[in-house]
Design a protein around this motif. Structure first.
Motif, PDB file in Angstrom:
ATOM      1  N   THR A 219     -34.437 -35.464 -76.924  1.00 34.71           N
ATOM      2  CA  THR A 219     -33.983 -34.540 -75.890  1.00 34.71           C
ATOM      3  C   THR A 219     -34.860 -34.694 -74.656  1.00 34.71           C
ATOM      4  O   THR A 219     -36.081 -34.815 -74.760  1.00 34.71           O
ATOM      5  N   VAL A 220     -34.224 -34.684 -73.468  1.00 29.38           N
ATOM      6  CA  VAL A 220     -34.959 -34.870 -72.218  1.00 29.38           C
ATOM      7  C   VAL A 220     -34.676 -33.686 -71.298  1.00 29.38           C
ATOM      8  O   VAL A 220     -33.521 -33.280 -71.128  1.00 29.38           O
ATOM      9  N   LEU A 221     -35.739 -33.133 -70.713  1.00 27.45           N
ATOM     10  CA  LEU A 221     -35.620 -32.068 -69.714  1.00 27.45           C
ATOM     11  C   LEU A 221     -35.978 -32.650 -68.355  1.00 27.45           C
ATOM     12  O   LEU A 221     -37.103 -33.103 -68.147  1.00 27.45           O
ATOM     13  N   ILE A 222     -35.012 -32.645 -67.440  1.00 27.24           N
ATOM     14  CA  ILE A 222     -35.198 -33.220 -66.111  1.00 27.24           C
ATOM     15  C   ILE A 222     -35.419 -32.072 -65.130  1.00 27.24           C
ATOM     16  O   ILE A 222     -34.568 -31.191 -64.976  1.00 27.24           O
ATOM     17  N   ILE A 223     -36.571 -32.072 -64.472  1.00 33.51           N
ATOM     18  CA  ILE A 223     -37.001 -30.952 -63.641  1.00 33.51           C
ATOM     19  C   ILE A 223     -37.071 -31.392 -62.185  1.00 33.51           C
ATOM     20  O   ILE A 223     -37.533 -32.497 -61.881  1.00 33.51           O
ATOM     21  N   GLY A 224     -36.644 -30.526 -61.289  1.00 34.28           N
ATOM     22  CA  GLY A 224     -36.755 -30.840 -59.871  1.00 34.28           C
ATOM     23  C   GLY A 224     -35.947 -29.892 -59.019  1.00 34.28           C
ATOM     24  O   GLY A 224     -35.071 -29.180 -59.509  1.00 34.28           O
ATOM     25  N   GLU A 225     -36.228 -29.883 -57.725  1.00 34.36           N
ATOM     26  CA  GLU A 225     -35.514 -29.024 -56.794  1.00 34.36           C
ATOM     27  C   GLU A 225     -34.044 -29.441 -56.691  1.00 34.36           C
ATOM     28  O   GLU A 225     -33.671 -30.554 -57.067  1.00 34.36           O
ATOM     29  N   SER A 226     -33.230 -28.552 -56.155  1.00 33.41           N
ATOM     30  CA  SER A 226     -31.822 -28.874 -55.924  1.00 33.41           C
ATOM     31  C   SER A 226     -31.719 -30.052 -54.963  1.00 33.41           C
ATOM     32  O   SER A 226     -32.422 -30.102 -53.942  1.00 33.41           O
ATOM     33  N   GLY A 227     -30.846 -30.996 -55.310  1.00 29.31           N
ATOM     34  CA  GLY A 227     -30.598 -32.120 -54.428  1.00 29.31           C
ATOM     35  C   GLY A 227     -31.453 -33.343 -54.661  1.00 29.31           C
ATOM     36  O   GLY A 227     -31.286 -34.354 -53.969  1.00 29.31           O
ATOM     37  N   VAL A 228     -32.368 -33.313 -55.639  1.00 31.94           N
ATOM     38  CA  VAL A 228     -33.234 -34.482 -55.847  1.00 31.94           C
ATOM     39  C   VAL A 228     -32.546 -35.572 -56.666  1.00 31.94           C
ATOM     40  O   VAL A 228     -33.011 -36.709 -56.700  1.00 31.94           O
TER      41      VAL A 228
ATOM     42  N   VAL B 272     -40.326 -18.466 -69.094  1.00 31.57           N
ATOM     43  CA  VAL B 272     -40.740 -18.077 -70.449  1.00 31.57           C
ATOM     44  C   VAL B 272     -41.690 -16.885 -70.379  1.00 31.57           C
ATOM     45  O   VAL B 272     -41.542 -15.895 -71.107  1.00 31.57           O
ATOM     46  N   THR B 273     -42.688 -16.963 -69.486  1.00 28.38           N
ATOM     47  CA  THR B 273     -43.655 -15.871 -69.329  1.00 28.38           C
ATOM     48  C   THR B 273     -42.965 -14.576 -68.916  1.00 28.38           C
ATOM     49  O   THR B 273     -43.343 -13.485 -69.370  1.00 28.38           O
ATOM     50  N   ALA B 274     -41.925 -14.695 -68.076  1.00 30.87           N
ATOM     51  CA  ALA B 274     -41.205 -13.516 -67.598  1.00 30.87           C
ATOM     52  C   ALA B 274     -40.227 -12.971 -68.631  1.00 30.87           C
ATOM     53  O   ALA B 274     -39.614 -11.922 -68.401  1.00 30.87           O
ATOM     54  N   GLY B 275     -40.075 -13.671 -69.752  1.00 36.28           N
ATOM     55  CA  GLY B 275     -39.182 -13.206 -70.800  1.00 36.28           C
ATOM     56  C   GLY B 275     -37.725 -13.531 -70.580  1.00 36.28           C
ATOM     57  O   GLY B 275     -36.848 -12.996 -71.270  1.00 36.28           O
ATOM     58  N   ARG B 276     -37.436 -14.428 -69.623  1.00 36.69           N
ATOM     59  CA  ARG B 276     -36.048 -14.786 -69.338  1.00 36.69           C
ATOM     60  C   ARG B 276     -35.603 -16.058 -70.044  1.00 36.69           C
ATOM     61  O   ARG B 276     -34.431 -16.425 -69.986  1.00 36.69           O
ATOM     62  N   PHE B 277     -36.539 -16.762 -70.681  1.00 38.99           N
ATOM     63  CA  PHE B 277     -36.196 -17.994 -71.379  1.00 38.99           C
ATOM     64  C   PHE B 277     -37.027 -18.076 -72.658  1.00 38.99           C
ATOM     65  O   PHE B 277     -38.235 -17.797 -72.639  1.00 38.99           O
ATOM     66  N   ARG B 278     -36.382 -18.465 -73.743  1.00 38.82           N
ATOM     67  CA  ARG B 278     -37.062 -18.515 -75.035  1.00 38.82           C
ATOM     68  C   ARG B 278     -38.118 -19.611 -75.059  1.00 38.82           C
ATOM     69  O   ARG B 278     -37.843 -20.755 -74.673  1.00 38.82           O
ATOM     70  N   ARG B 279     -39.306 -19.268 -75.539  1.00 41.94           N
ATOM     71  CA  ARG B 279     -40.385 -20.242 -75.615  1.00 41.94           C
ATOM     72  C   ARG B 279     -40.047 -21.374 -76.579  1.00 41.94           C
ATOM     73  O   ARG B 279     -40.279 -22.546 -76.281  1.00 41.94           O
ATOM     74  N   ASP B 280     -39.463 -21.033 -77.753  1.00 40.91           N
ATOM     75  CA  ASP B 280     -39.144 -22.064 -78.736  1.00 40.91           C
ATOM     76  C   ASP B 280     -38.066 -23.005 -78.225  1.00 40.91           C
ATOM     77  O   ASP B 280     -38.111 -24.215 -78.490  1.00 40.91           O
ATOM     78  N   LEU B 281     -37.105 -22.494 -77.452  1.00 41.19           N
ATOM     79  CA  LEU B 281     -36.072 -23.358 -76.881  1.00 41.19           C
ATOM     80  C   LEU B 281     -36.671 -24.279 -75.820  1.00 41.19           C
ATOM     81  O   LEU B 281     -36.317 -25.465 -75.739  1.00 41.19           O
ATOM     82  N   TYR B 282     -37.585 -23.741 -75.026  1.00 36.27           N
ATOM     83  CA  TYR B 282     -38.237 -24.574 -74.013  1.00 36.27           C
ATOM     84  C   TYR B 282     -38.937 -25.771 -74.652  1.00 36.27           C
ATOM     85  O   TYR B 282     -38.789 -26.910 -74.192  1.00 36.27           O
ATOM     86  N   TYR B 283     -39.678 -25.535 -75.731  1.00 36.64           N
ATOM     87  CA  TYR B 283     -40.390 -26.634 -76.381  1.00 36.64           C
ATOM     88  C   TYR B 283     -39.421 -27.634 -77.007  1.00 36.64           C
ATOM     89  O   TYR B 283     -39.704 -28.848 -77.056  1.00 36.64           O
ATOM     90  N   ARG B 284     -38.281 -27.163 -77.495  1.00 32.08           N
ATOM     91  CA  ARG B 284     -37.267 -28.064 -78.049  1.00 32.08           C
ATOM     92  C   ARG B 284     -36.636 -28.932 -76.968  1.00 32.08           C
ATOM     93  O   ARG B 284     -36.313 -30.088 -77.209  1.00 32.08           O
ATOM     94  N   LEU B 285     -36.463 -28.358 -75.792  1.00 26.97           N
ATOM     95  CA  LEU B 285     -35.850 -29.101 -74.695  1.00 26.97           C
ATOM     96  C   LEU B 285     -36.813 -30.079 -74.044  1.00 26.97           C
ATOM     97  O   LEU B 285     -36.443 -31.193 -73.664  1.00 26.97           O
ATOM     98  N   ALA B 286     -38.057 -29.650 -73.905  1.00 25.10           N
ATOM     99  CA  ALA B 286     -39.050 -30.448 -73.176  1.00 25.10           C
ATOM    100  C   ALA B 286     -39.772 -31.432 -74.081  1.00 25.10           C
ATOM    101  O   ALA B 286     -40.982 -31.633 -73.935  1.00 25.10           O
ATOM    102  N   VAL B 287     -39.028 -32.059 -75.004  1.00 30.44           N
ATOM    103  CA  VAL B 287     -39.641 -33.103 -75.834  1.00 30.44           C
ATOM    104  C   VAL B 287     -40.164 -34.208 -74.927  1.00 30.44           C
ATOM    105  O   VAL B 287     -41.298 -34.681 -75.051  1.00 30.44           O
ATOM    106  N   VAL B 288     -39.310 -34.636 -73.983  1.00 29.98           N
ATOM    107  CA  VAL B 288     -39.730 -35.605 -72.962  1.00 29.98           C
ATOM    108  C   VAL B 288     -39.345 -35.026 -71.600  1.00 29.98           C
ATOM    109  O   VAL B 288     -38.189 -35.101 -71.196  1.00 29.98           O
ATOM    110  N   PRO B 289     -40.281 -34.423 -70.877  1.00 24.65           N
ATOM    111  CA  PRO B 289     -39.961 -33.902 -69.537  1.00 24.65           C
ATOM    112  C   PRO B 289     -40.086 -35.007 -68.486  1.00 24.65           C
ATOM    113  O   PRO B 289     -41.018 -35.813 -68.513  1.00 24.65           O
TER     114      PRO B 289
END
Length: 466
Positions: free
Chosen positions: A171-180, A296-313
């Protein structure tokens, strides 16, 4: 008994069927619903028409002599990655219709056709296309070049990460601003993977409610909820043995995040309204323009899901942090625009390029592409000077720095958009391609907005008795 008018926006729909009575019946229903319907009797005729006419959607029969509906879907997708296609299939041929969806059809209808179902499906695919949500298939060998352009150190690192992760099923999580270019990177990963011959199915998460998104992801059975008059195949099932792209995944509701986590952990799910567990073999790619650890810190996203998604960021830097790549991107966009306009490649003067190099690009690569395209459309004698777009860039710079002296206060956003579209259309004497380029949107999006604001002739609407 009361008479109500259908509230949905109209569309220009092409109907393809070798049966004259069947295709005319579909056209008649579409026109009663307020759409504009055009009919043709073969796939070859449809492709020929689409070379000169811009349609908002296609409704095609599956079984036709010569080129069938499945091959028509493939041919249309080679020419247009975004136009929604609805497959009409005989009862018992749903598996073939699902295959068509894996190759880029947006939905399917079973015969005998039901007018209410036709209305619901056509309206849904038009609305989804307008919002940017679509199912796509990546054609092997057609790498997204723009996603790989750049010799900066940041882009070299991104290319190396893609080369390393693409052959795997991680699983890959691709991070970046809109339009990149996050979606383009996802497509490049898919096209470079062992799943390249299968479908890449996308879901634009922000455009759907939690209830609708669960159905879109996992499918539903007939009668699962009030409007579920037939069973529906979900995106995970469509992407079987291929790849699913969850675009802007931070927008998924917390209750649905738990179900998505189960899919990633156990590789199984249930359709809405069913207790049958289905296994899945799908690679998951996700994008986000938000700070997910912060969510995640704000409680709007599950920590366990984040780690599952960010296998390769993979983090894509904003364009302002890799300015050395701007000349290469400009050259690419100049060549692509010239090819689309069937003109010689435009010449950009040195002072014009210098102006682009100094701009901060809050809209990133997408903004740069729009600016270059706009300049090419409006260029005189094939020359692009700094004066051709200096006003556009300075306007955007004022918006970025918060200078709102010229912005009217108390005017609703949709009214401001309507005024801008109307003024730009008038400036270009009604020329839609130039207007769309100047506004930085596609001609199809412009047509949809013109209809929604009553700035274009509308087809008759359907009076429906309730």
């Amino acid at each position: 008994m009361s008479i109500v008018e259908s509230p949905v926006a109209t569309g220009n729909v092409l109907v393809v069927d070798d049966n004259a009575r069947a295709r005319q019946s579909i056209v008649d229903v579409l026109e009663m619903l307020g759409h504009r319907g055009a009919a043709c009797s073969s796939a070859h005729e449809a492709l020929k028409r689409m070379e000169t006419i811009d349609y908002d959607a296609v409704v095609t029969d599956l079984q036709m002599p010569g080129m069938d509906g499945l091959e028509l879907v493939r041919q249309i997708r080679r020419r247009d990655a975004h136009i929604p296609i609805v497959m009409v299939t005989a009862h018992g041929s749903v598996s073939t219709a699902v295959e068509a969806m894996r190759f880029g059809a947006a939905d399917y209808l079973e015969k005998p056709l039901n007018a209410d179902r036709l209305e619901a499906v056509v309206n849904r695919v038009l609305e989804s296309a307008a919002s940017g949500d679509r199912a796509t298939v990546a054609t092997p060998g057609e790498t997204n070049q723009v996603a790989m352009i750049g010799e900066s150190r940041a882009m070299q690192q991104v290319r190396q990460q893609i080369a390393q992760v693409a052959p795997t099923d991680e699983t890959v999580l691709i991070i970046g601003e809109s339009g990149v270019g996050k979606e383009l990177i996802a497509r490049t990963i898919h096209e470079s993977s062992r799943r390249a011959g299968r479908a890449l199915i996308s879901l634009n998460c922000p455009v759907l409610s939690a209830h609708l998104m669960e159905s879109e992801l996992f499918g539903h059975t007939r009668g699962a909820f009030t409007s579920a008059d037939s069973a529906r195949v979900g995106r995970f099932e469509l992407a079987e043995q291929g790849t699913i792209l969850l675009d802007e995944i931070s927008e998924i509701d917390l209750s649905l995040q738990a179900k998505l986590l189960r899919v990633l952990q156990e590789r199984c799910y249930e359709r809405v309204g069913s207790s049958e567990t289905l296994e899945t073999d799908v690679r998951v790619l996700a994008t986000s323009n938000r700070d997910l650890p912060g969510e995640v810190t704000a409680g709007r996203f599950r920590r366990d899901l984040y780690y599952r998604l960010a296998v390769v960021p993979i983090e894509l830097p904003p364009l302002r942090q890799r300015r050395d790549d701007i000349p290469l991107l400009v050259d690419y966009f100049l060549q692509q625009t010239a090819a689309r306009l069937e003109k010689p490649v435009f010449d950009m003067r040195a002072e014009a390029l210098d102006l682009l190099m100094r701009h901060d690009w809050p809209g990133n690569v997408r903004e740069l592409e729009n600016i270059v395209t706009r300049a090419c459309v409006l260029a005189i004698d094939g020359q692009i000077s700094a004066d051709d777009f200096s006003s556009w860039l300075s306007c955007e710079a004022r918006e970025e720095t918060g200078d709102s002296q010229d912005a009217p206060v108390g005017v609703k956003l949709d009214e401001m958009e309507r005024r801008l579209i109307s003024a730009t259309l008038e400036h270009y004497d009604g020329h839609r391609e130039k207007t769309a380029a100047a506004l930085g949107i596609s001609p199809r999006t412009l047509s949809n907005k013109l209809r929604s604001y009553g700035l274009a002739p509308r087809a008759k609407t359907f009076a429906r008795a309730i």
